[in-house]
Design a protein around this motif. Structure first.
Motif, PDB file in Angstrom:
ATOM      1  N   ALA A 172       0.852  -0.961   0.187  1.00 49.90           N
ATOM      2  CA  ALA A 172      -0.083  -0.006   0.064  1.00 49.90           C
ATOM      3  C   ALA A 172       0.708   1.026   0.127  1.00 49.90           C
ATOM      4  O   ALA A 172       0.354   2.478  -0.194  1.00 49.90           O
ATOM      5  CB  ALA A 172      -0.862  -0.019   1.223  1.00 49.90           C
ATOM      6  N   PHE A 173       1.941   1.330   0.347  1.00 53.03           N
ATOM      7  CA  PHE A 173       2.985   2.208   0.121  1.00 53.03           C
ATOM      8  C   PHE A 173       4.268   1.677   0.486  1.00 53.03           C
ATOM      9  O   PHE A 173       4.717   0.574   0.632  1.00 53.03           O
ATOM     10  CB  PHE A 173       2.820   3.290   1.599  1.00 53.03           C
ATOM     11  N   ASP A 174       5.495   2.538  -0.050  1.00 56.54           N
ATOM     12  CA  ASP A 174       6.932   2.218   0.209  1.00 56.54           C
ATOM     13  C   ASP A 174       7.321   2.068   1.477  1.00 56.54           C
ATOM     14  O   ASP A 174       7.218   2.910   2.250  1.00 56.54           O
ATOM     15  CB  ASP A 174       7.481   3.334  -0.748  1.00 56.54           C
ATOM     16  N   TYR A 199       5.040  10.146   1.518  1.00 49.70           N
ATOM     17  CA  TYR A 199       3.772   8.762   1.828  1.00 49.70           C
ATOM     18  C   TYR A 199       2.705   9.339   1.054  1.00 49.70           C
ATOM     19  O   TYR A 199       2.361   8.060   0.258  1.00 49.70           O
ATOM     20  CB  TYR A 199       3.395   8.999   3.314  1.00 49.70           C
ATOM     21  N   PHE A 200       2.157  10.374   0.663  1.00 48.07           N
ATOM     22  CA  PHE A 200       1.316  10.472  -0.118  1.00 48.07           C
ATOM     23  C   PHE A 200       1.632  10.111  -1.772  1.00 48.07           C
ATOM     24  O   PHE A 200       0.954   9.214  -2.177  1.00 48.07           O
ATOM     25  CB  PHE A 200       0.930  12.073  -0.398  1.00 48.07           C
ATOM     26  N   VAL A 201       2.554  10.694  -2.216  1.00 46.80           N
ATOM     27  CA  VAL A 201       3.013  10.348  -3.662  1.00 46.80           C
ATOM     28  C   VAL A 201       2.884   8.325  -3.780  1.00 46.80           C
ATOM     29  O   VAL A 201       2.362   8.094  -4.447  1.00 46.80           O
ATOM     30  CB  VAL A 201       4.231  10.621  -3.937  1.00 46.80           C
ATOM     31  N   SER A 202       3.719   7.930  -2.484  1.00 50.39           N
ATOM     32  CA  SER A 202       3.933   6.402  -2.625  1.00 50.39           C
ATOM     33  C   SER A 202       2.613   5.908  -2.403  1.00 50.39           C
ATOM     34  O   SER A 202       2.373   4.999  -3.286  1.00 50.39           O
ATOM     35  CB  SER A 202       4.762   6.169  -1.534  1.00 50.39           C
ATOM     36  N   HIS A 206       0.740   3.284  -5.174  1.00 49.60           N
ATOM     37  CA  HIS A 206       0.458   1.876  -5.102  1.00 49.60           C
ATOM     38  C   HIS A 206      -1.166   1.694  -5.215  1.00 49.60           C
ATOM     39  O   HIS A 206      -1.600   0.434  -5.305  1.00 49.60           O
ATOM     40  CB  HIS A 206       0.726   1.626  -3.595  1.00 49.60           C
ATOM     41  N   ALA A 207      -1.879   2.846  -5.104  1.00 51.15           N
ATOM     42  CA  ALA A 207      -3.384   2.660  -4.992  1.00 51.15           C
ATOM     43  C   ALA A 207      -3.659   2.594  -6.626  1.00 51.15           C
ATOM     44  O   ALA A 207      -4.884   2.176  -7.187  1.00 51.15           O
ATOM     45  CB  ALA A 207      -4.008   3.613  -4.323  1.00 51.15           C
ATOM     46  N   ILE A 208      -3.032   3.014  -7.506  1.00 56.35           N
ATOM     47  CA  ILE A 208      -3.423   3.119  -8.859  1.00 56.35           C
ATOM     48  C   ILE A 208      -3.853   1.848  -9.793  1.00 56.35           C
ATOM     49  O   ILE A 208      -5.114   1.769 -10.066  1.00 56.35           O
ATOM     50  CB  ILE A 208      -2.352   3.952  -9.972  1.00 56.35           C
ATOM     51  N   LEU A 209      -2.873   0.938  -9.695  1.00 53.45           N
ATOM     52  CA  LEU A 209      -3.393  -0.212 -10.275  1.00 53.45           C
ATOM     53  C   LEU A 209      -4.313  -1.068  -9.646  1.00 53.45           C
ATOM     54  O   LEU A 209      -5.323  -1.385 -10.407  1.00 53.45           O
ATOM     55  CB  LEU A 209      -1.762  -1.299 -10.533  1.00 53.45           C
TER      56      LEU A 209
END
Lengths: 340, 293
Positions: A172-174, A199-202, A206-209
Motif C-alpha cells: 500500500a506504500f513504500d 507517503y502521499f505520492v507513494s 500503490h493505489a493506481i493499479l
C-alpha cells in the motif's frame, strides 16, 4: 414531507438489511466446527479455555438461542467481533480498523475512475452511435465486464508493473517512507494534512493499479446505461424544441440531453459500489494490498472464522451505508422524487 | 380448443426469430461460443462418467511434459509446475462451471417465477411481505454472503452451488412479479378466472407461458454472471479440492508463476472471460431479435 418519508423508509430498509446479515452470520456461527465458541475464537478455541469460558459467560453462550441472539447483537453494537487467530489473536475490530481505511482508499479511486471513464465513453458512444467507434467501445466494456477482477488485476500487473516497470507491484506504500500519524485514520488524507508528501505520492502510486483493475470491471455498466439513456433522451420532444429554437447541436447535447440522461446513472452508483467493495477481495489479493479484502482471503485460508464473520458484517455495513448515500444522492439529482 | 394452424404458426414464428438471431452477428458469435462450451462440458462429463480419456493427456498426471513449458504444438496451453498439461486441465474443468451456471440460474428462475407470480396474483399483505423479503435478500452483498455460507458448508462444487442458489433468486422474483402484473390485466386471465380456475392453475397455465420469454432472456444473460461469481469463489479456494482443476482455482494457483510463465494464469482467465462474453452476446442478441419481431 414526502422527502422525509422517503429518507425514513430508506433508513428503515437499510436497518432491515443489516439485521438480515447479522441474523445470517449468527445462524452460521452456530454451525461452525460444532461449537459456537469456535466462531469467536477460531478453531484453536480449545487452547484457550479461560478465554472460552469468559466468552461463554459474557455472551450467554449456554443460554437459550434467543438470549444468545440478544447478546450477540448487543456485542456487535459494542464493536465486539471476536479475536482473529490468523492475526495472533488481536481483536477482529482492530484488524478491520487497520485494513478498512486502505480498502476505502482504492474503492474511492475506483469509483471516481469508473464513473469518469464510464461517462466519457458513454457520451462518445452515443455521439457516434452505431458507428465503428461505438462498436469498439462496446467491445472494450464487454471485455471488462466479462473478465473476473483477479484476471484484469493480473494483466495490469504484467503490463504496468513487470513490463513497463511504471508502478509498484504490491503493497500500500513504500516501506522506506515514514507513515503518517493517525488523524482521520485514512492514511492518504492524514499524510496530506501532515504535509507528508513522500507517503502521499507513494500511497497514490500503490493505489493506481488496484483501483484501475476494479474500475475496468465496473465502468461498462455506466457506459452502457448512459449510452442508451442518451440515445433515448435525444428523441424526446424537449430536445426537438431546443433544436427548433436554433440552439447548436453541442448545446442541445451537453446542456439539455446529458443532464437528464445522467439521472439513471446515479441509481447505478449503488450497484457499482457493491461490485467495487466485493471486488477488493480479489484485487487486493493479487496486488498484496494490505486491505480488508486481503484479510478476508487470509482468514479464509487459515479458517479464521471470527475474521470471516466479522469482515462479512463490516463489508455489509459499508455496502448498506454506500447504498443509503446513493439513495439520498438520487433525491438531489431527480426532482421527481423531491416534488412527486 | 387448440386448432391445427396454431403449431404451424408457432413454428414459423420460431423460424423467423431464429433467422433474426442469425442475422445478428453478435448473437451468432455468442451462440457459437456457448455451443462450444456446452458441447465440451457434455462430452467431458460423459467421458468422465465412463472413464474415457478425451483430453490429449491425463489432466491429473504429473510430468506428461517438461515443467512450466510454454504453449507449443504438443501442449497448446503449456504445462504447469508439476508438468501437467494445462489444456487437458481446462477441458475437464468445463462441466463444473457450466453446470453451476445453469443449475443456479435454473433454480433462481423456478423460485423467482413462483414467488413473483404468487405475489402478483394474491396481492395484498402477502405480496407486500414477499416483495419486502425479496428486497432485503436482493440488497445483501452476494459474494460475501455466498462466501460465508460456503465456509460453513465447507468447500466443494455442490456446496458452492447451494450457496449461490440460496441468494440468487431475488431479481427473478422482481422481474416475474412485474411481468405477471402486466399479464394479469389481460382479458384471457379474466375469462380463466370466470371459468373458475384457481390461482395455481392460472399461474401455471396462463402466466408462466406468457412471461417465459422475458424470463429466459434474462436467464441467458445471467448464466455468464453466475459463472463469473463461481470462478471468484473457486479462486478463493472454495470449490474443488486439489489436484482436481477448476478455472478460478487454476488462476489462483498459477498466479505465483506470473513472471516466469505469464500464460499460466492468463489462459484460464481468458477462458472464463470468453464464456461470460458468449452468454452476454447471446442474451443481448436474443433480446434484440425479440424487440425487432
Amino acid at each position: 414531507m414526502n422527502l422525509l418519508s422517503y429518507v425514513l423508509r430508506r433508513l428503515l430498509f437499510a436497518s432491515f438489511v443489516l439485521l438480515a446479515v447479522v441474523t445470517i452470520t449468527f445462524v452460521l456461527s452456530h454451525n461452525l466446527g460444532g461449537n459456537v465458541i469456535v466462531a469467536w475464537l477460531g478453531k484453536t478455541a480449545s487452547l484457550h479455555p479461560q478465554l472460552a469460558q469468559l466468552y461463554a459467560e459474557k455472551y450467554h453462550l449456554n443460554d437459550p438461542v434467543l438470549v444468545q441472539y440478544y447478546y450477540y447483537v448487543l456485542g456487535l453494537l459494542q464493536g465486539n467481533l471476536g479475536f482473529s487467530p490468523s492475526r495472533g489473536f488481536i481483536p477482529v475490530l482492530t484488524v478491520i480498523s487497520q485494513t478498512l481505511p486502505l480498502t476505502l482508499q482504492i474503492v474511492f479511486f475506483a469509483f471516481v475512475i469508473s464513473l469518469g471513464l464510464g461517462a466519457l465513453l458513454g457520451v462518445v458512444s452515443a455521439r457516434y452511435g452505431h458507428t465503428k467507434i461505438d462498436g469498439g467501445i462496446r467491445a472494450f466494456y464487454l471485455a471488462g465486464y466479462a473478465s473476473p477482477p483477479f484476471f484484469i488485476a493480473l494483466v495490469l500487473l504484467i503490463v504496468f508493473a513487470y513490463g513497463f516497470k511504471l508502478l509498484p507491484s504490491g503493497g500500500a506504500f513504500d516501506p522506506s517512507v515514514q507513515q503518517p500519524t493517525l488523524i482521520t485514520g485514512i492514511p492518504l488524507i492524514d499524510s496530506l494534512i501532515e504535509g507528508n508528501w513522500a507517503y502521499f505520492v507513494s500511497g497514490i502510486r500503490h493505489a493506481i493499479l488496484p483501483s484501475l483493475a476494479l474500475a475496468l470491471v465496473t465502468f461498462g455498466v455506466v457506459t452502457r446505461v448512459l449510452r442508451s439513456s442518451l440515445l433515448e433522451v435525444m428523441h424526446m420532444n424537449y430536445i426537438r424544441t431546443a433544436r427548433a429554437r436554433g440552439l447548436d447541436e453541442n448545446t442541445v447535447f451537453y446542456k439539455h440531453a446529458l443532464r437528464n440522461a445522467l439521472i439513471p446513472v446515479v441509481t447505478l452508483s449503488s450497484i457499482i459500489l457493491t461490485w467495487l467493495i466485493t471486488g477488493t477481495i480479489f484485487v487486493e489479493n493479487v496486488f498484496a494490498y494490505p486491505g480488508m479484502g486481503q484479510y478476508v482471503v487470509h482468514a479464509l485460508l487459515a479458517q479464521d472464522y471470527p475474521g470471516i464473520l466479522g469482515t462479512t458484517i463490516v463489508f455489509a455495513l459499508v455496502i448498506v451505508i454506500g447504498n443509503l448515500a446513493a439513495d439520498l444522492l438520487y433525491v438531489v439529482v431527480d426532482p421527481q422524487i423531491r416534488l412527486g | 380448443m387448440e386448432t391445427s394452424p396454431l403449431p404451424a404458426k408457432r413454428a414459423s414464428r420460431v423460424g423467423s426469430f431464429l433467422s433474426l438471431v442469425r442475422k445478428n452477428k453478435e448473437a451468432l458469435v455468442g451462440a457459437v461460443i456457448v455451443g462450444i462450451f456446452f458441447v465440451t462440458a457434455i462430452v467431458a462429463e460423459i467421458a468422465n462418467v465412463f472413464g474415457i480419456q478425451i483430453t490429449p493427456y491425463s489432466p491429473l498426471q504429473q510430468d506428461v511434459g517438461p515443467v512450466l513449458a510454454a504453449p507449443s504444438i504438443s501442449h497448446i496451453f503449456g504445462t504447469d509446475l508439476l508438468g501437467r498439461d494445462v489444456f487437458s486441465r481446462i477441458i475437464v474443468a468445463t462441466p463444473n462451471d457450466v453446470a453451476v451456471g445453469i443449475s443456479v440460474v435454473g433454480v433462481a428462475l423456478l423460485v423467482g417465477v413462483i414467488i413473483g407470480s404468487i405475489a402478483a396474483f394474491r396481492g395484498g399483505l402477502l405480496d407486500e411481505f414477499l416483495m419486502r423479503f425479496t428486497d432485503v435478500i436482493f440488497a445483501l452483498p452476494v459474494l460475501v454472503i455466498a462466501m460465508v455460507i460456503a465456509v460453513t458448508l465447507g468447500p466443494g462444487v455442490t456446496h458452492m452451488m447451494v450457496a449461490l442458489m440460496i441468494i440468487w433468486w431475488p431479481p427473478y422474483a422482481r422481474l416475474a412479479r412485474g411481468e405477471a402484473l402486466k399479464v394479469s390485466h389481460q382479458n384471457y386471465i379474466d375469462s380463466a378466472r370466470l371459468s373458475g380456475a384457481g390461482t395455481w392453475k392460472i399461474i401455471t397455465k396462463h402466466v408462466v407461458p406468457n412471461i417465459s420469454v422475458t424470463m429466459l432472456v434474462y436467464a441467458t444473460l445471467d448464466i455468464g454472471t453466475v459463472i463469473l461469481l463461481y470462478a471468484g469463489l473457486s479462486y478463493l479456494g472454495l470449490s474443488v479440492s486439489p489436484p482436481f482443476p477448476d478455472w478460478g482455482e487454476m488462476v489462483s494457483s498459477y498466479q505465483d508463476y506470473l513472471i516466469v510463465s505469464p500464460w499460466l494464469p492468463i489462459i484460464p482467465g481468458l477462458v472464463i472471460a470468453t464464456g461470460v462474453i458468449g452468454f452476454s452476446l447471446l442474451g443481448d442478441g436474443i433480446r434484440d431479435a425479440l424487440l425487432a419481431s
